[in-house]
Design a protein around this motif. Structure first.
Motif, PDB file in Angstrom:
ATOM      1  N   LYS A   1      90.410 101.592  -3.362  1.00 38.54           N
ATOM      2  CA  LYS A   1      88.486 101.484  -3.038  1.00 38.54           C
ATOM      3  C   LYS A   1      88.991 100.279  -4.451  1.00 38.54           C
ATOM      4  O   LYS A   1      87.925  99.527  -5.188  1.00 38.54           O
ATOM      5  CB  LYS A   1      88.078 102.629  -3.945  1.00 38.54           C
ATOM      6  N   ASP A   2      89.381 100.073  -5.479  1.00 36.36           N
ATOM      7  CA  ASP A   2      89.404  99.055  -6.386  1.00 36.36           C
ATOM      8  C   ASP A   2      90.534  98.209  -6.450  1.00 36.36           C
ATOM      9  O   ASP A   2      91.051  98.026  -7.385  1.00 36.36           O
ATOM     10  CB  ASP A   2      90.234 100.072  -7.872  1.00 36.36           C
ATOM     11  N   THR A   3      91.317  98.547  -5.555  1.00 40.40           N
ATOM     12  CA  THR A   3      92.375  97.353  -5.702  1.00 40.40           C
ATOM     13  C   THR A   3      91.728  96.581  -4.160  1.00 40.40           C
ATOM     14  O   THR A   3      91.579  96.946  -2.846  1.00 40.40           O
ATOM     15  CB  THR A   3      94.043  97.743  -5.427  1.00 40.40           C
ATOM     16  N   TRP A   4      92.943  95.254  -4.274  1.00 38.62           N
ATOM     17  CA  TRP A   4      93.023  94.487  -2.913  1.00 38.62           C
ATOM     18  C   TRP A   4      94.794  94.045  -2.222  1.00 38.62           C
ATOM     19  O   TRP A   4      95.642  94.823  -3.008  1.00 38.62           O
ATOM     20  CB  TRP A   4      92.576  92.802  -3.098  1.00 38.62           C
ATOM     21  N   SER A   5      94.951  94.772  -1.698  1.00 38.03           N
ATOM     22  CA  SER A   5      95.802  94.819  -1.268  1.00 38.03           C
ATOM     23  C   SER A   5      97.111  93.673  -1.241  1.00 38.03           C
ATOM     24  O   SER A   5      96.864  92.353  -1.408  1.00 38.03           O
ATOM     25  CB  SER A   5      96.780  93.928   0.677  1.00 38.03           C
ATOM     26  N   GLY A   6      98.532  93.721  -1.284  1.00 42.24           N
ATOM     27  CA  GLY A   6      99.609  92.532  -2.239  1.00 42.24           C
ATOM     28  C   GLY A   6     100.170  92.626  -0.648  1.00 42.24           C
ATOM     29  O   GLY A   6     101.019  92.983  -0.152  1.00 42.24           O
ATOM     30  N   THR A   7     100.719  90.521  -0.938  1.00 44.95           N
ATOM     31  CA  THR A   7     101.352  90.037  -0.361  1.00 44.95           C
ATOM     32  C   THR A   7     103.010  90.208  -0.722  1.00 44.95           C
ATOM     33  O   THR A   7     102.980  89.536  -1.801  1.00 44.95           O
ATOM     34  CB  THR A   7     101.700  89.456   0.553  1.00 44.95           C
ATOM     35  N   SER A   8     104.335  90.577  -0.436  1.00 42.77           N
ATOM     36  CA  SER A   8     105.034  89.379  -1.434  1.00 42.77           C
ATOM     37  C   SER A   8     105.523  88.254  -1.486  1.00 42.77           C
ATOM     38  O   SER A   8     105.559  87.938   0.185  1.00 42.77           O
ATOM     39  CB  SER A   8     106.475  90.857  -0.996  1.00 42.77           C
ATOM     40  N   LYS A   9     106.572  87.678  -2.214  1.00 38.18           N
ATOM     41  CA  LYS A   9     106.884  86.552  -0.893  1.00 38.18           C
ATOM     42  C   LYS A   9     107.583  86.683   0.374  1.00 38.18           C
ATOM     43  O   LYS A   9     108.321  87.620   0.509  1.00 38.18           O
ATOM     44  CB  LYS A   9     108.346  85.663  -2.243  1.00 38.18           C
ATOM     45  N   THR A  10     107.616  85.752   1.624  1.00 32.16           N
ATOM     46  CA  THR A  10     108.417  86.008   2.454  1.00 32.16           C
ATOM     47  C   THR A  10     110.821  85.968   2.320  1.00 32.16           C
ATOM     48  O   THR A  10     111.057  85.152   1.203  1.00 32.16           O
ATOM     49  CB  THR A  10     108.199  84.908   3.061  1.00 32.16           C
ATOM     50  N   ILE A  11     110.686  86.976   2.917  1.00 34.03           N
ATOM     51  CA  ILE A  11     112.435  86.703   2.742  1.00 34.03           C
ATOM     52  C   ILE A  11     113.246  86.477   3.935  1.00 34.03           C
ATOM     53  O   ILE A  11     112.289  86.564   4.942  1.00 34.03           O
ATOM     54  CB  ILE A  11     112.449  88.503   2.003  1.00 34.03           C
ATOM     55  N   ARG A  12     113.816  85.722   3.915  1.00 31.99           N
ATOM     56  CA  ARG A  12     114.832  85.629   4.905  1.00 31.99           C
ATOM     57  C   ARG A  12     116.096  86.754   5.018  1.00 31.99           C
ATOM     58  O   ARG A  12     116.975  85.434   4.023  1.00 31.99           O
ATOM     59  CB  ARG A  12     115.204  84.059   5.208  1.00 31.99           C
ATOM     60  N   LYS A  13     116.351  86.955   6.259  1.00 25.10           N
ATOM     61  CA  LYS A  13     117.577  87.797   6.095  1.00 25.10           C
ATOM     62  C   LYS A  13     117.735  87.820   7.714  1.00 25.10           C
ATOM     63  O   LYS A  13     117.095  88.189   8.340  1.00 25.10           O
ATOM     64  CB  LYS A  13     117.342  89.732   5.083  1.00 25.10           C
TER      65      LYS A  13
END
Length: 94
Positions: free
Chosen positions: A82-94
């Motif tokens: 309710k007080d935050t936006w979703s967060g997304t990490s950097k992409t990782i190639r594995k």
């Protein structure tokens, strides 16, 4: 998302890290509380993202293990509150 790391050993890929969010009321970055939801997503050849596994943040961050023989591009996404936006990490190639 901070400090997302991935290690591969054979077919097993382990993702670890810590997630944080920016609190407008506190005017600083705070760690996600224990139990906060996140999703591990893999990018398809067409470019769209699909959820591979979902989990919850623990006391020391998150850890998720998957089994995959082919290399792929991954990212970790936290859900919004309710007080935050979703967060997304950097992409990782594995």
């Amino acid at each position: 998302m901070t400090g997302v790391k991935a290690k591969r050993k054979g077919k097993k890929v382990t993702f670890t890290g810590k997630s944080s969010w920016y609190s407008v009321s506190a005017s600083r970055w705070l760690r996600d509380p224990k139990g906060w939801k996140f999703k591990l997503q893999r990018q398809s050849s067409g470019g769209s993202w699909s959820t591979v596994k979902a989990g919850r943040v623990g006391k020391k961050g998150f850890k998720i293990v998957i089994s995959r023989s082919k290399r792929a591009t991954y990212r970790v996404v936290t859900v919004s509150g309710k007080d935050t936006w979703s967060g997304t990490s950097k992409t990782i190639r594995k």
